[in-house]
Motif scaffolding. Sequence first.
Motif, PDB file in Angstrom:
ATOM      1  N   LYS A 137       0.851  -1.182   0.000  1.00  0.00           N
ATOM      2  CA  LYS A 137       0.000   0.000   0.000  1.00  0.00           C
ATOM      3  C   LYS A 137       0.889   1.234   0.000  1.00  0.00           C
ATOM      4  O   LYS A 137       1.996   1.205   0.538  1.00  0.00           O
ATOM      5  N   ARG A 166       0.651   7.740  -8.868  1.00  0.00           N
ATOM      6  CA  ARG A 166      -0.239   6.603  -9.123  1.00  0.00           C
ATOM      7  C   ARG A 166       0.245   5.778 -10.318  1.00  0.00           C
ATOM      8  O   ARG A 166       0.169   4.547 -10.315  1.00  0.00           O
ATOM      9  N   ARG A 170       2.396   1.168  -9.580  1.00  0.00           N
ATOM     10  CA  ARG A 170       2.336  -0.229 -10.012  1.00  0.00           C
ATOM     11  C   ARG A 170       3.720  -0.873  -9.969  1.00  0.00           C
ATOM     12  O   ARG A 170       3.873  -2.036  -9.624  1.00  0.00           O
ATOM     13  N   SER A 175      -1.263  -1.601  -6.129  1.00  0.00           N
ATOM     14  CA  SER A 175      -2.371  -1.537  -7.077  1.00  0.00           C
ATOM     15  C   SER A 175      -3.027  -0.164  -7.005  1.00  0.00           C
ATOM     16  O   SER A 175      -2.845   0.585  -6.035  1.00  0.00           O
ATOM     17  N   ALA A 176      -3.815   0.156  -8.026  1.00  0.00           N
ATOM     18  CA  ALA A 176      -4.436   1.483  -8.103  1.00  0.00           C
ATOM     19  C   ALA A 176      -5.338   1.760  -6.918  1.00  0.00           C
ATOM     20  O   ALA A 176      -5.471   2.908  -6.477  1.00  0.00           O
ATOM     21  N   ASN A 177      -5.978   0.735  -6.374  1.00  0.00           N
ATOM     22  CA  ASN A 177      -6.899   0.921  -5.252  1.00  0.00           C
ATOM     23  C   ASN A 177      -6.187   1.057  -3.911  1.00  0.00           C
ATOM     24  O   ASN A 177      -6.835   1.311  -2.889  1.00  0.00           O
ATOM     25  N   ASP A 178      -4.879   0.869  -3.898  1.00  0.00           N
ATOM     26  CA  ASP A 178      -4.123   0.905  -2.644  1.00  0.00           C
ATOM     27  C   ASP A 178      -3.236   2.137  -2.531  1.00  0.00           C
ATOM     28  O   ASP A 178      -2.226   2.130  -1.834  1.00  0.00           O
ATOM     29  N   HIS A 180      -3.317   6.051  -1.292  1.00  0.00           N
ATOM     30  CA  HIS A 180      -4.093   6.975  -0.458  1.00  0.00           C
ATOM     31  C   HIS A 180      -3.354   8.311  -0.399  1.00  0.00           C
ATOM     32  O   HIS A 180      -2.140   8.345  -0.228  1.00  0.00           O
TER      33      HIS A 180
END
Length: 230
Positions: A137, A166, A170, A175-178, A180
């Motif tokens: 993350k 962002r 990778r 990942s894109a959802n991780d 913040h």
Amino acid sequence: MNLLLINASPRRERSLSRQLATAFVSQWLALRPHDAVWERDVGINHPPLLTEAWIAACFTPEDQRTAAQSDVLAYSDAAIDELARSDIVVIATPRYNYGMPAALKAWFDQVIRINRTFSFDRTETTWPLSPLLSGKKLVLLSASGEFAFRPGGLRERWEHLEPHVRTCARYLGVSANDVHHVAIEYQEFGDERHRASLQGAISAAKALASALATAQSPHPRSQQENSNAS
């Protein structure tokens, strides 16, 4: 778990991004006091820029490199090893000229490296990543003099820091959802809007640390390392 903190501000004192990082890490350790935190301060100790010698060493098979080529890659090797051991990557940075500081870009250039963190596969639309880089993350903590960089904001089209991070995330195993992001804005205005943004961001950084710390279980790699150690 292991946290890797990347501080990118060139200021030792009065740095708002460092203040955010302190709030995040302190809250994390209050909840998980046995976790490890490594810091790489790229704002003070600048990563080397890429050179022709670095590129040549990078594309030379490891068993064919000269001692000089290994020395050229020493910073990159150490930074990648830190990244591979981490479960959470925390990047604290100012926004300069609507993007990341040169020192932070140099760190990305050192850790995103052919045959270490990714490889070429011309039959695929994306490059395969190293198995060491997965399940992480990323927390981006930023500070800027201006404001309204969020979607729908006045300066949305000028925001190049978060999209760049962002895109590169990778290759760090994120990942894109991780990803913040907590941001401080209005620094150059020095008014109530800035004070509210500062306090709101510190609270948000602590809340994010609490949420992530309580939700985390050790990365499978970390569990294996602990098993081997025992």
